[in-house]
Design an enzyme around this catalytic site. Structure first.
Site, PDB file in Angstrom:
ATOM      1  N   LYS A   9      -8.977   8.606  -0.718  1.00 24.51           N
ATOM      2  CA  LYS A   9      -7.674   8.081  -0.294  1.00 24.51           C
ATOM      3  C   LYS A   9      -6.539   8.879  -0.949  1.00 24.51           C
ATOM      4  CE  LYS A   9      -5.244   4.355  -1.728  1.00 24.51           C
ATOM      5  NZ  LYS A   9      -5.118   3.081  -2.375  1.00 24.51           N
TER       6      LYS A   9
ATOM      7  N   HIS B  31       3.549   4.872  -8.882  1.00 26.82           N
ATOM      8  CA  HIS B  31       2.934   4.898 -10.212  1.00 26.82           C
ATOM      9  C   HIS B  31       1.574   5.595 -10.154  1.00 26.82           C
ATOM     10  CE1 HIS B  31       0.143   2.822 -13.132  1.00 26.82           C
ATOM     11  NE2 HIS B  31       1.019   3.422 -13.917  1.00 26.82           N
TER      12      HIS B  31
ATOM     13  N   TYR C 240      -3.133  -4.270 -15.270  1.00 26.23           N
ATOM     14  CA  TYR C 240      -1.912  -4.398 -14.483  1.00 26.23           C
ATOM     15  C   TYR C 240      -1.653  -5.871 -14.165  1.00 26.23           C
ATOM     16  CZ  TYR C 240      -3.724   0.105 -12.561  1.00 26.23           C
ATOM     17  OH  TYR C 240      -4.266   1.342 -12.379  1.00 26.23           O
TER      18      TYR C 240
ATOM     19  N   LYS D  50       5.516  -3.957 -11.304  1.00 30.04           N
ATOM     20  CA  LYS D  50       4.201  -3.910 -11.963  1.00 30.04           C
ATOM     21  C   LYS D  50       4.391  -3.812 -13.471  1.00 30.04           C
ATOM     22  CE  LYS D  50       1.982  -1.035  -8.546  1.00 30.04           C
ATOM     23  NZ  LYS D  50       1.511   0.328  -8.304  1.00 30.04           N
TER      24      LYS D  50
ATOM     25  N   HIS E  54       1.048   5.483  -6.465  1.00 33.29           N
ATOM     26  CA  HIS E  54       0.917   4.320  -5.589  1.00 33.29           C
ATOM     27  C   HIS E  54       2.087   3.335  -5.706  1.00 33.29           C
ATOM     28  CE1 HIS E  54      -3.698   4.930  -6.264  1.00 33.29           C
ATOM     29  NE2 HIS E  54      -3.167   5.888  -5.529  1.00 33.29           N
TER      30      HIS E  54
HETATM   31  C1  LIG Z   1      -5.077  -2.057  -6.228  1.00 38.08           C
HETATM   32  C2  LIG Z   1      -6.085  -2.978  -5.551  1.00 38.08           C
HETATM   33  C3  LIG Z   1      -7.198  -2.470  -4.911  1.00 38.08           C
HETATM   34  N1  LIG Z   1      -8.079  -3.309  -4.315  1.00 38.08           N
HETATM   35  C4  LIG Z   1      -9.291  -2.734  -3.698  1.00 38.08           C
HETATM   36  C5  LIG Z   1      -9.039  -1.745  -2.577  1.00 38.08           C
HETATM   37  C6  LIG Z   1     -10.179  -0.767  -2.713  1.00 38.08           C
HETATM   38  O1  LIG Z   1     -11.327  -1.253  -2.031  1.00 38.08           O
HETATM   39  C7  LIG Z   1     -10.488  -0.776  -4.198  1.00 38.08           C
HETATM   40  C8  LIG Z   1      -9.892   0.415  -4.937  1.00 38.08           C
HETATM   41  O2  LIG Z   1      -8.504   0.475  -4.605  1.00 38.08           O
HETATM   42  P1  LIG Z   1      -7.621   1.725  -4.911  1.00 38.08           P
HETATM   43  O3  LIG Z   1      -8.392   2.970  -4.583  1.00 38.08           O
HETATM   44  O4  LIG Z   1      -6.321   1.534  -4.214  1.00 38.08           O
HETATM   45  O5  LIG Z   1      -7.447   1.610  -6.488  1.00 38.08           O
HETATM   46  P2  LIG Z   1      -6.538   2.474  -7.453  1.00 38.08           P
HETATM   47  O6  LIG Z   1      -6.478   3.878  -6.948  1.00 38.08           O
HETATM   48  O7  LIG Z   1      -6.987   2.248  -8.820  1.00 38.08           O
HETATM   49  O8  LIG Z   1      -5.105   1.809  -7.228  1.00 38.08           O
HETATM   50  C9  LIG Z   1      -4.249   1.536  -8.291  1.00 38.08           C
HETATM   51  O9  LIG Z   1      -3.668   2.755  -8.742  1.00 38.08           O
HETATM   52  C10 LIG Z   1      -2.683   2.615  -9.732  1.00 38.08           C
HETATM   53  C11 LIG Z   1      -2.114   3.997 -10.009  1.00 38.08           C
HETATM   54  C12 LIG Z   1      -1.672   1.595  -9.442  1.00 38.08           C
HETATM   55  O10 LIG Z   1      -0.491   1.699  -9.760  1.00 38.08           O
HETATM   56  C13 LIG Z   1      -2.191   0.321  -8.879  1.00 38.08           C
HETATM   57  O11 LIG Z   1      -1.151  -0.509  -8.419  1.00 38.08           O
HETATM   58  C14 LIG Z   1      -3.186   0.564  -7.794  1.00 38.08           C
HETATM   59  O12 LIG Z   1      -2.522   1.109  -6.663  1.00 38.08           O
HETATM   60  O13 LIG Z   1      -9.975  -1.997  -4.723  1.00 38.08           O
HETATM   61  C15 LIG Z   1      -7.903  -4.668  -4.330  1.00 38.08           C
HETATM   62  O14 LIG Z   1      -8.707  -5.430  -3.739  1.00 38.08           O
HETATM   63  N2  LIG Z   1      -6.823  -5.189  -4.965  1.00 38.08           N
HETATM   64  C16 LIG Z   1      -5.920  -4.384  -5.601  1.00 38.08           C
HETATM   65  O15 LIG Z   1      -4.931  -4.911  -6.206  1.00 38.08           O
END
Ligand SMILES: Cc1cn([C@H]2C[C@H](O)[C@@H](COP(=O)(O)OP(=O)(O)O[C@H]3O[C@@H](C)C(=O)[C@@H](O)[C@H]3O)O2)c(=O)[nH]c1=O
Length: 175
Positions: A164, A118, A131, A71, A61
């Site tokens: 996703k 990442h 993070y 990050k 991501h």
């Molecule tokens: C990352 C993030 C997600 N969300 C929400 C969106 C969604 O409904 C839920 C879960 O999001 P994700 O599936 O994108 O979460 P996730 O897959 O854990 O995303 C994370 O992965 C790692 C590897 C990274 O490097 C991070 O920056 C982030 O992208 O949380 C936020 O509100 N704020 C945030 O900062």
């Protein structure tokens, strides 16, 4: 705090400061004065953490465009195999990746520059990954590369993935 440069420009591994006593331990992954010597963006706008089961993969991501950000990542409970993929077309390590185990036994922080994707594989149940990012989250600027499309061997069968992440673009289709 020992800071180690990696082969990917702008990607640093920082050993956390540790203070042990009879009560337990105080662990500090971030200190402005130490990091500031690297001349990097430390203007963090958000901090969050994830809890994950063993064999979860969250990957690969980044935010792009005006919401591209740096990050800082640490594991505060459990362990992960952390992977950073360089997606900066002008970089001499474009398409290359860096891997490191992050855990709560030898606590470290990983400072990830803009333009690098990442991700990580979780090695233990109840792993907590923390993070901070220099931009707030923006779903419209989220970009991801499919975990199994850039040549990295995750050494896991049937990882637990989000819908996703299963449907992200492949590295070969990244422009
Ligand atoms: C990352 C993030 C997600 N969300 C929400 C969106 C969604 O409904 C839920 C879960 O999001 P994700 O599936 O994108 O979460 P996730 O897959 O854990 O995303 C994370 O992965 C790692 C590897 C990274 O490097 C991070 O920056 C982030 O992208 O949380 C936020 O509100 N704020 C945030 O900062």
């Amino acid at each position: 705090m020992k800071i180690t440069e990696t082969k990917i420009e702008g990607l640093f591994v920082i050993d956390a400061l540790r203070f042990q006593d009879l009560r337990g331990e105080l662990i500090k992954p971030f200190n402005f004065n130490v990091y500031n010597k690297l001349n990097i963006n430390l203007d963090f706008k958000e901090t969050w953490f994830t809890k994950s089961k063993k064999n979860v993969i969250r990957a690969m991501h980044l935010q792009i465009g005006e919401m591209a950000c740096e990050k800082l990542v640490s594991v505060i409970n459990g362990s992960v195999l952390d992977v950073v993929l360089d997606l900066r077309s002008e970089s001499r390590t474009f398409g290359e990746y860096f891997e490191i185990e992050l855990n709560d036994i030898e606590p470290k922080a990983l400072y990830i520059p803009q333009g690098c994707a990442h991700g990580y594989k979780v090695l233990q149940d109840n792993t907590i990954t923390m993070y901070s990012a220099t931009k707030v989250h923006s779903a419209e600027h989220d970009l991801g590369i499919r975990w199994n499309s850039f040549g990295y061997d995750w050494q896991v069968e049937n990882p637990i993935l989000s819908d996703k992440d299963i449907n992200l673009i492949e590295f070969k289709d990244f422009k």
